[in-house]
Design a protein around this motif. Structure first.
Motif, PDB file in Angstrom:
ATOM      1  N   ALA A 105       0.823  -1.214   0.000  1.00 25.59           N
ATOM      2  CA  ALA A 105       0.000   0.000   0.000  1.00 25.59           C
ATOM      3  C   ALA A 105       0.855   1.261   0.000  1.00 25.59           C
ATOM      4  O   ALA A 105       0.511   2.253  -0.646  1.00 25.59           O
ATOM      5  N   SER A 106       1.970   1.214   0.681  1.00 27.98           N
ATOM      6  CA  SER A 106       2.839   2.399   0.771  1.00 27.98           C
ATOM      7  C   SER A 106       3.434   2.796  -0.573  1.00 27.98           C
ATOM      8  O   SER A 106       3.900   3.925  -0.739  1.00 27.98           O
ATOM      9  N   ALA A 107       3.419   1.897  -1.546  1.00 29.56           N
ATOM     10  CA  ALA A 107       3.991   2.195  -2.861  1.00 29.56           C
ATOM     11  C   ALA A 107       2.968   2.753  -3.843  1.00 29.56           C
ATOM     12  O   ALA A 107       3.342   3.272  -4.885  1.00 29.56           O
ATOM     13  N   VAL A 108       1.693   2.654  -3.526  1.00 30.91           N
ATOM     14  CA  VAL A 108       0.640   3.046  -4.467  1.00 30.91           C
ATOM     15  C   VAL A 108       0.335   4.537  -4.344  1.00 30.91           C
ATOM     16  O   VAL A 108       0.069   5.036  -3.251  1.00 30.91           O
ATOM     17  N   GLN A 109       0.392   5.222  -5.465  1.00 29.34           N
ATOM     18  CA  GLN A 109       0.099   6.651  -5.534  1.00 29.34           C
ATOM     19  C   GLN A 109      -1.174   6.839  -6.360  1.00 29.34           C
ATOM     20  O   GLN A 109      -1.246   6.372  -7.497  1.00 29.34           O
ATOM     21  N   VAL A 110      -2.183   7.507  -5.798  1.00 25.44           N
ATOM     22  CA  VAL A 110      -3.453   7.725  -6.494  1.00 25.44           C
ATOM     23  C   VAL A 110      -3.730   9.223  -6.549  1.00 25.44           C
ATOM     24  O   VAL A 110      -3.688   9.912  -5.532  1.00 25.44           O
ATOM     25  N   ASN A 111      -3.999   9.724  -7.742  1.00 32.52           N
ATOM     26  CA  ASN A 111      -4.331  11.127  -7.957  1.00 32.52           C
ATOM     27  C   ASN A 111      -5.736  11.200  -8.541  1.00 32.52           C
ATOM     28  O   ASN A 111      -6.010  10.571  -9.565  1.00 32.52           O
ATOM     29  N   ILE A 112      -6.623  11.939  -7.877  1.00 29.20           N
ATOM     30  CA  ILE A 112      -7.985  12.123  -8.377  1.00 29.20           C
ATOM     31  C   ILE A 112      -8.136  13.561  -8.839  1.00 29.20           C
ATOM     32  O   ILE A 112      -7.910  14.498  -8.064  1.00 29.20           O
ATOM     33  N   LEU A 113      -8.506  13.728 -10.091  1.00 28.89           N
ATOM     34  CA  LEU A 113      -8.715  15.050 -10.661  1.00 28.89           C
ATOM     35  C   LEU A 113     -10.191  15.209 -10.973  1.00 28.89           C
ATOM     36  O   LEU A 113     -10.759  14.411 -11.726  1.00 28.89           O
ATOM     37  N   GLU A 114     -10.823  16.204 -10.377  1.00 33.14           N
ATOM     38  CA  GLU A 114     -12.223  16.487 -10.655  1.00 33.14           C
ATOM     39  C   GLU A 114     -12.289  17.526 -11.765  1.00 33.14           C
ATOM     40  O   GLU A 114     -11.766  18.631 -11.635  1.00 33.14           O
ATOM     41  N   VAL A 115     -12.923  17.151 -12.850  1.00 27.16           N
ATOM     42  CA  VAL A 115     -13.039  18.011 -14.019  1.00 27.16           C
ATOM     43  C   VAL A 115     -14.436  18.621 -14.030  1.00 27.16           C
ATOM     44  O   VAL A 115     -15.432  17.890 -13.976  1.00 27.16           O
ATOM     45  N   SER A 116     -14.509  19.922 -14.082  1.00 25.68           N
ATOM     46  CA  SER A 116     -15.807  20.586 -14.144  1.00 25.68           C
ATOM     47  C   SER A 116     -16.558  20.122 -15.384  1.00 25.68           C
ATOM     48  O   SER A 116     -15.990  19.991 -16.464  1.00 25.68           O
ATOM     49  N   THR A 117     -17.852  19.862 -15.223  1.00 25.36           N
ATOM     50  CA  THR A 117     -18.660  19.436 -16.370  1.00 25.36           C
ATOM     51  C   THR A 117     -18.787  20.554 -17.398  1.00 25.36           C
ATOM     52  O   THR A 117     -19.171  20.303 -18.537  1.00 25.36           O
ATOM     53  N   GLU A 118     -18.427  21.782 -17.017  1.00 23.35           N
ATOM     54  CA  GLU A 118     -18.393  22.889 -17.972  1.00 23.35           C
ATOM     55  C   GLU A 118     -17.098  22.904 -18.768  1.00 23.35           C
ATOM     56  O   GLU A 118     -16.973  23.642 -19.737  1.00 23.35           O
ATOM     57  N   ASN A 119     -16.132  22.086 -18.359  1.00 18.89           N
ATOM     58  CA  ASN A 119     -14.838  22.021 -19.036  1.00 18.89           C
ATOM     59  C   ASN A 119     -14.623  20.715 -19.775  1.00 18.89           C
ATOM     60  O   ASN A 119     -13.509  20.422 -20.202  1.00 18.89           O
ATOM     61  N   TYR A 120     -15.677  19.912 -19.920  1.00 20.75           N
ATOM     62  CA  TYR A 120     -15.546  18.617 -20.579  1.00 20.75           C
ATOM     63  C   TYR A 120     -16.754  18.392 -21.477  1.00 20.75           C
ATOM     64  O   TYR A 120     -17.891  18.616 -21.069  1.00 20.75           O
ATOM     65  N   GLY A 121     -16.483  17.969 -22.678  1.00 19.36           N
ATOM     66  CA  GLY A 121     -17.563  17.702 -23.607  1.00 19.36           C
ATOM     67  C   GLY A 121     -17.357  16.400 -24.325  1.00 19.36           C
ATOM     68  O   GLY A 121     -16.247  15.877 -24.413  1.00 19.36           O
ATOM     69  N   SER A 122     -18.435  15.864 -24.818  1.00 16.78           N
ATOM     70  CA  SER A 122     -18.401  14.618 -25.578  1.00 16.78           C
ATOM     71  C   SER A 122     -19.533  14.658 -26.583  1.00 16.78           C
ATOM     72  O   SER A 122     -20.639  15.111 -26.270  1.00 16.78           O
ATOM     73  N   GLY A 123     -19.261  14.198 -27.792  1.00 18.58           N
ATOM     74  CA  GLY A 123     -20.299  14.177 -28.813  1.00 18.58           C
ATOM     75  C   GLY A 123     -20.766  15.569 -29.197  1.00 18.58           C
ATOM     76  O   GLY A 123     -21.903  15.742 -29.613  1.00 18.58           O
ATOM     77  N   GLY A 124     -19.908  16.559 -29.024  1.00 17.02           N
ATOM     78  CA  GLY A 124     -20.246  17.921 -29.408  1.00 17.02           C
ATOM     79  C   GLY A 124     -21.037  18.694 -28.369  1.00 17.02           C
ATOM     80  O   GLY A 124     -21.489  19.798 -28.629  1.00 17.02           O
ATOM     81  N   THR A 125     -21.197  18.134 -27.153  1.00 15.97           N
ATOM     82  CA  THR A 125     -21.993  18.782 -26.119  1.00 15.97           C
ATOM     83  C   THR A 125     -21.233  18.792 -24.793  1.00 15.97           C
ATOM     84  O   THR A 125     -20.648  17.776 -24.416  1.00 15.97           O
ATOM     85  N   LEU A 126     -21.272  19.921 -24.107  1.00 17.74           N
ATOM     86  CA  LEU A 126     -20.697  19.967 -22.766  1.00 17.74           C
ATOM     87  C   LEU A 126     -21.503  19.051 -21.856  1.00 17.74           C
ATOM     88  O   LEU A 126     -22.731  18.973 -21.960  1.00 17.74           O
ATOM     89  N   ALA A 162     -22.156  19.593 -18.873  1.00 18.64           N
ATOM     90  CA  ALA A 162     -23.036  20.455 -18.087  1.00 18.64           C
ATOM     91  C   ALA A 162     -24.361  20.723 -18.792  1.00 18.64           C
ATOM     92  O   ALA A 162     -25.358  21.035 -18.140  1.00 18.64           O
ATOM     93  N   ASP A 163     -24.386  20.603 -20.108  1.00 21.27           N
ATOM     94  CA  ASP A 163     -25.596  20.869 -20.882  1.00 21.27           C
ATOM     95  C   ASP A 163     -26.447  19.631 -21.108  1.00 21.27           C
ATOM     96  O   ASP A 163     -27.520  19.714 -21.707  1.00 21.27           O
ATOM     97  N   ARG A 164     -25.990  18.495 -20.646  1.00 20.33           N
ATOM     98  CA  ARG A 164     -26.747  17.256 -20.819  1.00 20.33           C
ATOM     99  C   ARG A 164     -27.713  17.065 -19.659  1.00 20.33           C
ATOM    100  O   ARG A 164     -27.427  17.474 -18.536  1.00 20.33           O
ATOM    101  N   PRO A 165     -28.834  16.386 -19.904  1.00 22.07           N
ATOM    102  CA  PRO A 165     -29.734  16.087 -18.790  1.00 22.07           C
ATOM    103  C   PRO A 165     -29.053  15.147 -17.799  1.00 22.07           C
ATOM    104  O   PRO A 165     -28.197  14.342 -18.180  1.00 22.07           O
ATOM    105  N   ALA A 166     -29.413  15.279 -16.538  1.00 20.20           N
ATOM    106  CA  ALA A 166     -28.832  14.421 -15.496  1.00 20.20           C
ATOM    107  C   ALA A 166     -29.170  12.968 -15.778  1.00 20.20           C
ATOM    108  O   ALA A 166     -30.278  12.635 -16.170  1.00 20.20           O
ATOM    109  N   ASN A 167     -28.185  12.093 -15.567  1.00 23.46           N
ATOM    110  CA  ASN A 167     -28.365  10.656 -15.756  1.00 23.46           C
ATOM    111  C   ASN A 167     -27.958   9.967 -14.462  1.00 23.46           C
ATOM    112  O   ASN A 167     -26.771   9.846 -14.180  1.00 23.46           O
TER     113      ASN A 167
END
Length: 76
Positions: A36-57, A59-64
């Motif tokens: 366990a002492s050797a494992v390094q974990v980094n969690i990056l939270e990306v704003s939904t306003e800064n990430y898009g897929s399929g041409g849509t942010l 943040a603009d998609r309906p909640a799923n």
């Protein structure tokens, strides 16, 4: 020494992130024999306003609800 980068679209609670780090650390110990002492974990939270897929942010998609991050106890 394993380095694990996790990107989340949106946010997670501190408890959820702690559970993710614990689970990933345990999995690498189980499957790769890493301490366990050797494992390094980094969690990056990306704003939904800064990430898009399929041409849509995200943040603009309906909640799923199926894409929500489960809490540490497995409940949504």
């Amino acid at each position: 020494m394993p380095f694990v980068d996790i990107r989340l679209a949106g946010t997670a609670t501190r408890e959820q992130k702690a559970a993710i780090v614990a689970d990933v650390t345990k999995a690498l110990g189980t499957h790769l024999g890493k301490p366990a002492s050797a494992v390094q974990v980094n969690i990056l939270e990306v704003s939904t306003e800064n990430y898009g897929s399929g041409g849509t942010l995200l943040a603009d998609r309906p909640a799923n609800p199926a894409q929500e991050v489960a809490s540490a106890d497995g409940k949504r």
